[in-house]
Every structure is written in structure tokens, then in C-alpha cells.
Design an enzyme around this catalytic site. Structure first.
Site, PDB file in Angstrom:
ATOM      1  N   PHE A 165       2.067   8.830  -1.293  1.00  0.00           N
ATOM      2  CA  PHE A 165       1.251   7.642  -1.170  1.00  0.00           C
ATOM      3  C   PHE A 165      -0.234   7.947  -1.420  1.00  0.00           C
ATOM      4  CE2 PHE A 165       4.690   6.779   2.119  1.00  0.00           C
ATOM      5  CZ  PHE A 165       5.504   6.190   1.185  1.00  0.00           C
ATOM      6  N   TRP A 218       0.837  -1.206   0.000  1.00  0.00           N
ATOM      7  CA  TRP A 218       0.000   0.000   0.000  1.00  0.00           C
ATOM      8  C   TRP A 218       0.869   1.251   0.000  1.00  0.00           C
ATOM      9  CZ3 TRP A 218      -0.299   4.057   3.481  1.00  0.00           C
ATOM     10  CH2 TRP A 218      -1.377   4.917   3.338  1.00  0.00           C
ATOM     11  N   HIS A 219       2.020   1.180   0.671  1.00  0.00           N
ATOM     12  CA  HIS A 219       2.866   2.360   0.799  1.00  0.00           C
ATOM     13  C   HIS A 219       3.555   2.753  -0.499  1.00  0.00           C
ATOM     14  CE1 HIS A 219       2.384   1.797   5.171  1.00  0.00           C
ATOM     15  NE2 HIS A 219       2.734   3.060   5.258  1.00  0.00           N
ATOM     16  N   GLY A 220       3.747   1.826  -1.401  1.00  0.00           N
ATOM     17  CA  GLY A 220       4.401   2.223  -2.632  1.00  0.00           C
ATOM     18  C   GLY A 220       4.702   1.051  -3.543  1.00  0.00           C
TER      19      GLY A 220
END
Length: 413
Positions: free
Chosen positions: A413, A261-263
Site C-alpha cells: 500500500f 486507499w488500501h488498494g
């Protein structure tokens, strides 16, 4: 609305998965398509095959991961009959695009935010004052702490091959406080700004670096995301039901998805995997819910144990942050290897023409202030609040003028 009006469960599921697919589809195209395309091409090259993937030249919308999760929570809550679909388009649009939290959270729930949007609100001076205190303290975290640490962290991470062990250890510590001050500072600004409008947002940070184990850390860090994954992914997967193998599987899924999800980078996935491995012993020994109570320190053996646990938890967290900060897994690996093999602990003079001792002193003062504030709602309120407010504003102006770093980390993000 289609989910709510569906007459059969199968029809409800069809509309649910259609809505989820659309939301995740936009997120996937903007944020992950190029990552998967290049990763697949590299995989083929490993087998001696040549591939030229078609990459999309798209500008990543700011905060897309956050408002995508806002929308998903709304859809899932309707499906689970926690709320009814919102008939007022303006109210729904405000929920999804509420500006204080739009670009970096916290990730709000429709069950929490929508009812506050729909009621009439009156200006309350005391609530606004609370908001101002929180905004100013958020700016202190961002401008005074995060931006100061960023100058050193960037210098060390960008030139880690020339740094000795002491500088590399300090680099990991500086980035740990940079990302905390940066992200929790934004959250404080968002919560404080929202209070000016009479709306309470979800608390996103609860002094995570005072955690006694990694499970407690994740109950205190980015609370809105952790609780989102718990309620909308971990529990639907079965949660803590079933045998240990089942629980371990669910835990690893949560941490790997959180990293992704963060990257769109393997470094984030490895960072999630490392945290899952940290969490694993606590889960297997049924100690992941041990440190849920508040604690105080005194002159006794128990306090020494608590301080040791806090220090150890921070150390392993800072070690994992190296992967979060590094551009590639190779960079992170080489950084850690050099940190433990160079074994030189002399102070280095950086190209930014500064020594580290001033920043170390600033971080120590910040830790003491955070420790003193950990049971307060508004950090700089109380006795001598106006004096503290003035000192904070002076620090923001003084360091903000000379800071070389301005961006918020989580805007990407």
C-alpha cells in the site's frame, strides 16, 4: 512556501489545489490508473462494446500511499496556518522520507514530527531501552504471530472450496491475527527504532481487538490513518454538523475512501462499505462515542456484557477481513457462503502437513499476553524484563527460521 506567501485567499486556494493535485496525481497514476482503465473496459463490455485499454507497466513504489499522505498533511497544515513552511530542505526531506515509517507508517503530521527533527537530540539510555523492548515485541508480533498465521490463512483462502466450515472460520480468524500482528508489529518496530534516535512517532495501534463496538475499533486500529481522514477529510466535509443524513453521507465517504486507499481493487471498496454499514447503527442511535473509557473485568453481569461485545465486534471485523484478503468479490462471497452452509466442524489436515490446534494455542497465549500488556507502554518491560526479552528473542529465532512467509502485508500500500 507559495501558499504561505500568497496575498489573497483565492491565490492560496489555487496553490493548495495545485499541490494536492500533483500529490494525488502521482498516487493515481502509479496505483489507480490501471484499475480505472480495466474497470471502464469491463463496464463497456457489459453493454456489448469492445474496449482495449492502454495499461501502464509501472512498478508501484513501496509505501507510496503513506508518504503521499505525509506530504498532503504538510500542505494542508500550511494552508490552515497550523505551521509555517519549512525553509530547510534537508529537514523537510527528512520529514517526508523518515526511514522507520517510510514504507508502512504510521502516517505522521508535520506539526508533530518536524519540531522533533529540528531540535538537537541527545542519546538517552532509558528511551533507547524502551525502543528495544518495542522493537522486540514488534518482531514477536510479526515473526511469531503474523507469519505463523499466514501459513494457515494462505492455505485456507487459496483452497476455500475444499474447506469445511470450521476451517473457513479459522481461516478468517487466522488472517485477522495475521494482519494485526503484521501491521502493528511493523508499527512497533518503527516506533521503537525511532526512539533510538530520540524521536517519538504517533501511536498507531491500541489493542483494537479488545474493542466493544466498531466505532471503538476504528479509534484503536491504524490510528494515524483514521485520525488523518477525520482531520483532513471528515471535518472539512462538515463532520458531525448538520442532520443525520449529512453525517451518514460523510461517514460513508470516509469509509469508502479508506477502502480505496488500501488498494485498487473492488474488494477493498466493499470492505470499506461493510465497515460503514457496521458503523451506521451506532451513528443513528448516537452511540458511536459511547465506549471511550477504559474498563476492567470482574465477576459480574457487566463484565459478561463487555466480553460479549468484544467477541461480537471481533467476529464482524473478521468477517469483513474476508473481503480484504480475497482476490475478488466473488471469492469472498463464495468463501462466506460456504462457511455458513457447509456446517462440518471436524478438524482438517492441511497440505502444509500441520493441524490447527498448535496455532490456536499460540493465539490464545498471545491474546492473554496482549490483555496483560494493554495498559503498558513497553509490553515486555517491568519485572523480569531481561528474562522476557530472552524468551521473545528465542521465539523469534525459532519460528523465524522455519517460517514460509516473510513479506509485510502493508508494503503493497
Amino acid at each position: 512556501m507559495k501558499i504561505e506567501k500568497s496575498k489573497t485567499q483565492s491565490e492560496r486556494k489555487i496553490w493548495l489545489w495545485l499541490c494536492i493535485s500533483i500529490n494525488l496525481g502521482f498516487l493515481g497514476i502509479f496505483k489507480y490508473y490501471n484499475f480505472f482503465a480495466t474497470s471502464f473496459a469491463e463496464l463497456l463490455q457489459g453493454f456489448g462494446l469492445t474496449a482495449s485499454p492502454i495499461l501502464l507497466k509501472l512498478i508501484l513504489p513501496v509505501g507510496i500511499s503513506f508518504y503521499t499522505f505525509h506530504g498532503l498533511s504538510y500542505i494542508i497544515d500550511i494552508y490552515c496556518k497550523r505551521i509555517k513552511s519549512e525553509k530547510n530542505f534537508v529537514d523537510y526531506s527528512l520529514f517526508v522520507s523518515y526511514f522507520p515509517l517510510l514504507v508502512a507508517g504510521p502516517i505522521e503530521r508535520a506539526t508533530h514530527l518536524l519540531p522533533q527533527i529540528k531540535v538537537r537530540r541527545k542519546f538517552k539510555f532509558e528511551k533507547a531501552k524502551e525502543g528495544i523492548y518495542q522493537i522486540v515485541w514488534g518482531l514477536v508480533k510479526k515473526v511469531v504471530i503474523a507469519d505463523s498465521c499466514a501459513i494457515y490463512a494462505n492455505e485456507i483462502f487459496d483452497n476455500y472450496s475444499t474447506m469445511n466450515s470450521l476451517s473457513l472460520i479459522l481461516g478468517a480468524i487466522y488472517f485477522s491475527f495475521q494482519i494485526y500482528g503484521d501491521f502493528s508489529g511493523y508499527s512497533d518496530i518503527a516506533l521503537g527504532t525511532s526512539k533510538l534516535f530520540g524521536i517519538d512517532l504517533l501511536k498507531n495501534f491500541n489493542y483494537p481487538y479488545f474493542s466493544r463496538d466498531i466505532a471503538e475499533f476504528w479509534r484503536r486500529w491504524h490510528i494515524s490513518l483514521s485520525s488523518w481522514f477525520r482531520d483532513y477529510l471528515y471535518i472539512p466535509l462538515g463532520g458531525s454538523k448538520g442532520n443525520k443524513l449529512f453525517q451518514v453521507r460523510n461517514t460513508f465517504i470516509i469509509f469508502l475512501v479508506s477502502g480505496f486507499w488500501h488498494g485498487a481493487n473492488w474488494t477493498f471498496i466493499v470492505w470499506g462499505l461493510i465497515n460503514a454499514l457496521y458503523f451506521l447503527p451506532l451513528l443513528l442511535l448516537n452511540r458511536n462515542r459511547k465506549n471511550v473509557d477504559a474498563f476492567t473485568l470482574g465477576f459480574n453481569i457487566e463484565s459478561i456484557r463487555i466480553l460479549f461485545n468484544i467477541t461480537t465486534t471481533f467476529a464482524i471485523t473478521a468477517l469483513a477481513w474476508i473481503f480484504f484478503r480475497s482476490k475478488t468479490i466473488t471469492d469472498a462471497y463464495n468463501y462466506i457462503i460456504r462457511m455458513f452452509s457447509d456446517l462440518q466442524f471436524s478438524e482438517q489436515y492441511f497440505r502444509i502437513e500441520r493441524y490447527s490446534h498448535n496455532l490456536i494455542a499460540l493465539i490464545l497465549v498471545f491474546i492473554l499476553v496482549e490483555w496483560n500488556n494493554r495498559h503498558k507502554i513497553e509490553p515486555i518491560s517491568g519485572k523480569y524484563s531481561w528474562l522476557k526479552l530472552g524468551l521473545c528473542l528465542a521465539a523469534i529465532i525459532a519460528l523465524g527460521v522455519f517460517s514460509d512467509y516473510k513479506e509485510f502485508i502493508y508494503f503493497q500500500f
